[in-house]
Design a protein around this motif. Sequence first.
Motif, PDB file in Angstrom:
ATOM      1  N   HIS A 157      -1.190   1.003  -2.986  1.00  0.00           N
ATOM      2  CA  HIS A 157       0.168   0.773  -3.490  1.00  0.00           C
ATOM      3  C   HIS A 157       0.560  -0.698  -3.380  1.00  0.00           C
ATOM      4  O   HIS A 157       1.317  -1.215  -4.213  1.00  0.00           O
ATOM      5  N   TYR A 158       0.057  -1.393  -2.365  1.00  0.00           N
ATOM      6  CA  TYR A 158       0.438  -2.776  -2.104  1.00  0.00           C
ATOM      7  C   TYR A 158      -0.446  -3.796  -2.829  1.00  0.00           C
ATOM      8  O   TYR A 158      -0.131  -4.985  -2.815  1.00  0.00           O
ATOM      9  N   PHE A 159      -1.541  -3.360  -3.425  1.00  0.00           N
ATOM     10  CA  PHE A 159      -2.559  -4.288  -3.920  1.00  0.00           C
ATOM     11  C   PHE A 159      -2.600  -4.355  -5.447  1.00  0.00           C
ATOM     12  O   PHE A 159      -2.867  -3.327  -6.099  1.00  0.00           O
ATOM     13  N   PRO A 160      -2.437  -5.545  -6.041  1.00  0.00           N
ATOM     14  CA  PRO A 160      -2.568  -5.694  -7.495  1.00  0.00           C
ATOM     15  C   PRO A 160      -3.977  -6.095  -7.920  1.00  0.00           C
ATOM     16  O   PRO A 160      -4.164  -6.917  -8.813  1.00  0.00           O
ATOM     17  N   PHE A 161      -4.982  -5.545  -7.249  1.00  0.00           N
ATOM     18  CA  PHE A 161      -6.356  -5.841  -7.637  1.00  0.00           C
ATOM     19  C   PHE A 161      -7.169  -4.555  -7.617  1.00  0.00           C
ATOM     20  O   PHE A 161      -6.845  -3.594  -6.924  1.00  0.00           O
ATOM     21  N   ARG A 162      -8.218  -4.553  -8.375  1.00  0.00           N
ATOM     22  CA  ARG A 162      -9.072  -3.398  -8.586  1.00  0.00           C
ATOM     23  C   ARG A 162     -10.518  -3.875  -8.724  1.00  0.00           C
ATOM     24  O   ARG A 162     -10.743  -5.065  -8.921  1.00  0.00           O
ATOM     25  N   PRO A 163     -11.528  -3.002  -8.700  1.00  0.00           N
ATOM     26  CA  PRO A 163     -11.417  -1.547  -8.605  1.00  0.00           C
ATOM     27  C   PRO A 163     -11.178  -1.086  -7.172  1.00  0.00           C
ATOM     28  O   PRO A 163     -11.625  -1.734  -6.209  1.00  0.00           O
ATOM     29  N   ALA A 164     -10.494   0.029  -7.037  1.00  0.00           N
ATOM     30  CA  ALA A 164     -10.139   0.552  -5.720  1.00  0.00           C
ATOM     31  C   ALA A 164     -11.372   0.855  -4.878  1.00  0.00           C
ATOM     32  O   ALA A 164     -11.348   0.694  -3.646  1.00  0.00           O
ATOM     33  N   ASP A 165     -12.454   1.272  -5.521  1.00  0.00           N
ATOM     34  CA  ASP A 165     -13.645   1.674  -4.770  1.00  0.00           C
ATOM     35  C   ASP A 165     -14.352   0.502  -4.095  1.00  0.00           C
ATOM     36  O   ASP A 165     -15.240   0.711  -3.269  1.00  0.00           O
ATOM     37  N   ARG A 166     -14.001  -0.725  -4.455  1.00  0.00           N
ATOM     38  CA  ARG A 166     -14.600  -1.907  -3.834  1.00  0.00           C
ATOM     39  C   ARG A 166     -13.641  -2.570  -2.842  1.00  0.00           C
ATOM     40  O   ARG A 166     -13.759  -3.749  -2.534  1.00  0.00           O
ATOM     41  N   ILE A 167     -12.667  -1.801  -2.381  1.00  0.00           N
ATOM     42  CA  ILE A 167     -11.721  -2.249  -1.361  1.00  0.00           C
ATOM     43  C   ILE A 167     -11.890  -1.340  -0.145  1.00  0.00           C
ATOM     44  O   ILE A 167     -12.079  -0.138  -0.294  1.00  0.00           O
ATOM     45  N   VAL A 168     -11.816  -1.920   1.040  1.00  0.00           N
ATOM     46  CA  VAL A 168     -11.922  -1.103   2.248  1.00  0.00           C
ATOM     47  C   VAL A 168     -11.089  -1.729   3.361  1.00  0.00           C
ATOM     48  O   VAL A 168     -10.934  -2.962   3.426  1.00  0.00           O
ATOM     49  N   CYS A 169     -10.521  -0.892   4.204  1.00  0.00           N
ATOM     50  CA  CYS A 169      -9.810  -1.371   5.386  1.00  0.00           C
ATOM     51  C   CYS A 169     -10.682  -1.178   6.620  1.00  0.00           C
ATOM     52  O   CYS A 169     -11.299  -0.126   6.799  1.00  0.00           O
ATOM     53  N   SER A 170     -10.702  -2.200   7.463  1.00  0.00           N
ATOM     54  CA  SER A 170     -11.298  -2.108   8.790  1.00  0.00           C
ATOM     55  C   SER A 170     -10.144  -2.120   9.793  1.00  0.00           C
ATOM     56  O   SER A 170      -9.335  -3.052   9.803  1.00  0.00           O
ATOM     57  N   TRP A 171     -10.052  -1.075  10.636  1.00  0.00           N
ATOM     58  CA  TRP A 171      -8.914  -0.905  11.571  1.00  0.00           C
ATOM     59  C   TRP A 171      -9.500  -0.639  12.955  1.00  0.00           C
ATOM     60  O   TRP A 171     -10.179   0.363  13.166  1.00  0.00           O
ATOM     61  N   THR A 172      -9.258  -1.562  13.883  1.00  0.00           N
ATOM     62  CA  THR A 172      -9.877  -1.502  15.205  1.00  0.00           C
ATOM     63  C   THR A 172      -8.830  -1.268  16.288  1.00  0.00           C
ATOM     64  O   THR A 172      -7.826  -1.993  16.366  1.00  0.00           O
ATOM     65  N   ALA A 173      -9.062  -0.276  17.124  1.00  0.00           N
ATOM     66  CA  ALA A 173      -8.175   0.004  18.248  1.00  0.00           C
ATOM     67  C   ALA A 173      -8.342  -1.083  19.309  1.00  0.00           C
ATOM     68  O   ALA A 173      -9.461  -1.394  19.712  1.00  0.00           O
ATOM     69  N   MET A 174      -7.210  -1.657  19.772  1.00  0.00           N
ATOM     70  CA  MET A 174      -7.248  -2.673  20.818  1.00  0.00           C
ATOM     71  C   MET A 174      -7.055  -2.063  22.201  1.00  0.00           C
ATOM     72  O   MET A 174      -7.052  -2.791  23.206  1.00  0.00           O
ATOM     73  N   GLU A 175      -6.859  -0.758  22.236  1.00  0.00           N
ATOM     74  CA  GLU A 175      -6.735   0.010  23.479  1.00  0.00           C
ATOM     75  C   GLU A 175      -6.907   1.473  23.103  1.00  0.00           C
ATOM     76  O   GLU A 175      -7.113   1.788  21.923  1.00  0.00           O
TER      77      GLU A 175
END
Length: 334
Positions: free
Chosen positions: A175-193
Amino acid sequence: MSRAAERLKLLINHLDRPPAVIGSTPTSAQTFTYSHPHKLRYTFDTDLLTPEQRLFYEKNGFILIKNLVSKKDIDTFRKEFERICRQEVKVPGLVVMRDVAIVRSEFVPDQKAVSKLQDFQEDPELFQYCTLPQVLKYVECFTGPNIMAMHTMLINKPPDAGKKTSRHPMHQDLHYFPFRPADRIVCSWTAMETVNRQNGCLVVLPGTHTGTLQEHDYPEWEGGVNKMYHGVRNYDPQHPRVHLEMEKGDTVFFHPLLIHGSGMNQTKGFRKAISCHYAGADCYYIDVKGTTQENIEEEVKEIAARKYAVGDEITFQDTWAVRGRLVQGERISL
């Protein structure tokens, strides 16, 4: 053909025989069983992900890797976050967000808590996260070898003040991104605790990444909603959900169409995580006028105009182009 590719081919041949099912690689306490799709759409064969992991991501849209980021690195990020909260360092372009409820800061008396740092690409200490080799090795499985770091965040979920504002509504990052293709986007989310249901771990709806981008807006929550926390207007509340309980250093990678959010922090401490959205450097910008993303475009442009004293000449694409940083390979079109 690599050994992993050969194994994958064997799996596919086996799974194409009805009634084909496979038990996925567990990513937390949960295990899923599912039928295999006819071809793999979301990952590349880089000899890192096992065939089972690739199939799991294909079906569910996320994968959790245990103990990927070191304690030493996380401690570096935590110290830099504290320095920023104490205003001991000024970072160009950094967006400091505070909770809408009255919550006391961890570090600075008589101030509302910092709930999130966004756009820390100009902070060398925090941006180290986006260039960690062990993270980029996994990112390449989703984006390909040319990688842009597009969006950076350090999330500091505060103890809820009783108004449930520490929640994050269910949403899709695309929803926040004006770029594509969606399948070549990924989030990396790391727990700090340690991250668990008590302090508001991520909640994901497995398989929703195979759908389309839904309409988003601010939810009508009685206690208020933090700025830019848009939520999906319509999703099936009965859809199976997974609570991603994680330990310090664990990292989840997920697709930008995966519907996800987080619950309240019901503890007395702050819950920290650091993340980066990556995109293949050959992704391209799109015009979101007339689409469900038009509302976020207007909001982002208004914020940028106030912050940088610019007029209507700034575009939604401009706000992303200035944040993007090449972290591997060649910068092509983003």
